[in-house]
Scaffold this motif. Structure first.
Motif, PDB file in Angstrom:
ATOM      1  N   THR A   3      -2.786 -12.431  11.510  1.00 22.47           N
ATOM      2  CA  THR A   3      -3.312 -11.673  10.374  1.00 22.47           C
ATOM      3  C   THR A   3      -2.143 -11.200   9.520  1.00 22.47           C
ATOM      4  N   ALA A   4      -2.456 -10.919   8.289  1.00 22.75           N
ATOM      5  CA  ALA A   4      -1.406 -10.551   7.350  1.00 22.75           C
ATOM      6  C   ALA A   4      -0.929  -9.128   7.598  1.00 22.75           C
ATOM      7  N   VAL A   5       0.359  -8.948   7.361  1.00 23.17           N
ATOM      8  CA  VAL A   5       0.892  -7.584   7.326  1.00 23.17           C
ATOM      9  C   VAL A   5       1.111  -7.289   5.855  1.00 23.17           C
ATOM     10  N   LYS A   6       0.599  -6.162   5.395  1.00 26.58           N
ATOM     11  CA  LYS A   6       0.725  -5.857   3.968  1.00 26.58           C
ATOM     12  C   LYS A   6       1.720  -4.721   3.774  1.00 26.58           C
ATOM     13  N   LYS A   7       2.760  -4.991   2.978  1.00 25.67           N
ATOM     14  CA  LYS A   7       3.719  -3.937   2.637  1.00 25.67           C
ATOM     15  C   LYS A   7       3.717  -3.825   1.120  1.00 25.67           C
ATOM     16  N   GLY A   8       3.342  -2.656   0.611  1.00 24.72           N
ATOM     17  CA  GLY A   8       3.222  -2.537  -0.849  1.00 24.72           C
ATOM     18  C   GLY A   8       2.102  -3.444  -1.294  1.00 24.72           C
ATOM     19  N   ASN A   9       2.420  -4.338  -2.215  1.00 27.11           N
ATOM     20  CA  ASN A   9       1.413  -5.265  -2.729  1.00 27.11           C
ATOM     21  C   ASN A   9       1.561  -6.652  -2.108  1.00 27.11           C
ATOM     22  N   THR A  10       2.601  -6.835  -1.268  1.00 32.37           N
ATOM     23  CA  THR A  10       2.936  -8.172  -0.769  1.00 32.37           C
ATOM     24  C   THR A  10       2.341  -8.416   0.618  1.00 32.37           C
ATOM     25  N   PHE A  11       1.792  -9.629   0.794  1.00 30.13           N
ATOM     26  CA  PHE A  11       1.286 -10.030   2.109  1.00 30.13           C
ATOM     27  C   PHE A  11       2.361 -10.795   2.861  1.00 30.13           C
ATOM     28  N   PHE A  12       2.543 -10.495   4.130  1.00 27.31           N
ATOM     29  CA  PHE A  12       3.512 -11.196   4.964  1.00 27.31           C
ATOM     30  C   PHE A  12       2.766 -12.069   5.980  1.00 27.31           C
TER      31      PHE A  12
END
Length: 378
Positions: A3-12
């Motif tokens: 699953t994605a990790v979201k930091k700010g507006n960016t998906f990792f």
């Protein structure tokens, strides 16, 4: 599936799985993605050539996209620009078929600033991606269900091209629409006719007729209305490599289309050469299996229908699909991450009648009211 990790507006994200889905949804949502550990444990690490070709194509139809790639190609940062569209020519990587690139364009086409007019060159048919014939019948039909006016939506096959050298060419035109419409697609209807195309490129034209004969032999047990045309490509229109294949599609009383296809193997890989009769039989059986799976869209078009439902107006959309493919399940998860749309998935109870095929699922969602920010509203 990570699953994605979201930091700010960016998906990792990690890994190369669902690469195309993530980039397409990134462009639509305007949210940047950073993908790391792309095949980092393999002997040949990093992005493949066909993935880089897809990034280049997305760059061509957008304005202001920022792409950063590390030296080994194992980490990518993609910040999408505005969808612009317009007239684009693109030489696709022959590791994948044109269907791989066309699917991304189908998902983005309606939301560009200018109507899309894209010329793609490469391999028109292979064993992995949907062929241009399948896209021309199934995907265009699926897309038409989500707009009121589909004038100008077309796919032209100018040249066919087989592996290993390709040489095919298609032109995809897509109009712009400010928004989609909600759908309630619950009845797939009964199959009323079967059509298809057999083609033989740089081999004896008799190959195509042999495929047609066998495919008809299987299908005539079920239905009398069958017509399979033979596409005789000559000279430059037949691409750079020899090969043959067949594409079949069944149309129902409700306008639903189910497709199947088979294509010959590349003999230079040391594999046994394909026999036209076997291809014809296999394509016919695959079509019957696709009809058995059912639903109101083909299994290859499930993701496209799911996306258009999620982006539709703030209204309830319902659709009945056959068993969900792995690709569609991954797509549902990504839709939830990028747009916050959760689908309600339940078993669909059909009225009791014999031979309704595989178990169906009913997908329900409320769209987010996505509108084309580039199209001036009149």
């Amino acid at each position: 599936m990570t699953t994605a990790v979201k930091k700010g507006n960016t998906f990792f994200y990690k890994g190369c799985n669902y690469f195309k889905q993530r980039l397409v949804l990134s462009v639509l949502s305007g949210k940047p993605v950073r993908i790391t550990d792309i095949r980092s444990m393999e002997d040949d690490p990093g992005l493949r050539e066909f993935e880089i070709s897809l990034v280049r194509l997305l760059d061509k139809i957008t304005n202001g996209t920022i792409v950063e790639l590390n030296e080994t190609g194992t980490a990518l940062y993609f910040q999408p620009g505005l969808l612009f569209g317009g007239t684009v020519e693109h030489e696709c990587c022959i590791q994948r078929g044109l269907g791989y690139y066309l699917e991304a364009l189908f998902m983005l086409g309606f939301f560009c600033k200018q109507p899309l007019n894209v010329t793609l060159r490469g391999v028109t048919t292979n064993n992995i991606d949907p062929s241009v014939d399948l896209i021309k019948t199934s995907m265009i039909q699926t897309l038409k269900r989500f707009v009121l006016d589909d004038e100008g939506l077309e796919l032209k096959i100018k040249k066919r091209g087989m592996l290993p050298l390709g040489g095919g060419e298609v032109i995809f035109k897509c109009p712009i629409r400010s928004k989609l419409r909600p759908v309630q697609l619950l009845d797939s209807g009964m199959v009323k006719r079967i059509r298809g195309t057999a083609y033989a490129l740089r081999v004896s034209p008799a190959m195509a007729n042999r495929m047609v004969e066998k495919a008809k032999g299987v299908l005539l047990n079920f239905l009398p209305d069958i017509y399979i045309s033979v596409d005789q490509c000559k000279g430059k229109q037949s691409g750079k490599s020899p090969g043959f294949g067949v594409h079949l599609y069944a149309e129902t009383t409700q306008g639903v289309i189910y497709s199947s296809e088979q294509v010959s193997k590349v003999v230079s890989n040391g594999e046994e050469p394909a026999i036209p009769e076997d291809l014809g039989t296999a394509a016919a059986q695959r079509l019957l299996y696709e009809i058995y799976l059912g639903g109101v869209v083909d299994s290859s078009c499930q993701a496209l229908a799911i996306l258009n439902m999620a982006l539709g107006p703030k209204d309830v959309s319902k659709i009945v699909l056959g068993p969900l493919t792995e690709y569609s399940i991954g797509f549902l998860r990504h839709i939830r991450e990028f747009f916050g749309v959760t689908f309600k998935i339940e078993h669909f109870q059909e009225e009791e009648r014999e031979g309704t095929g595989a178990g169906k699922v009913l997908l329900t969602c409320v769209g987010i009211g996505y509108s084309n920010i580039s199209k001036r509203t009149i």
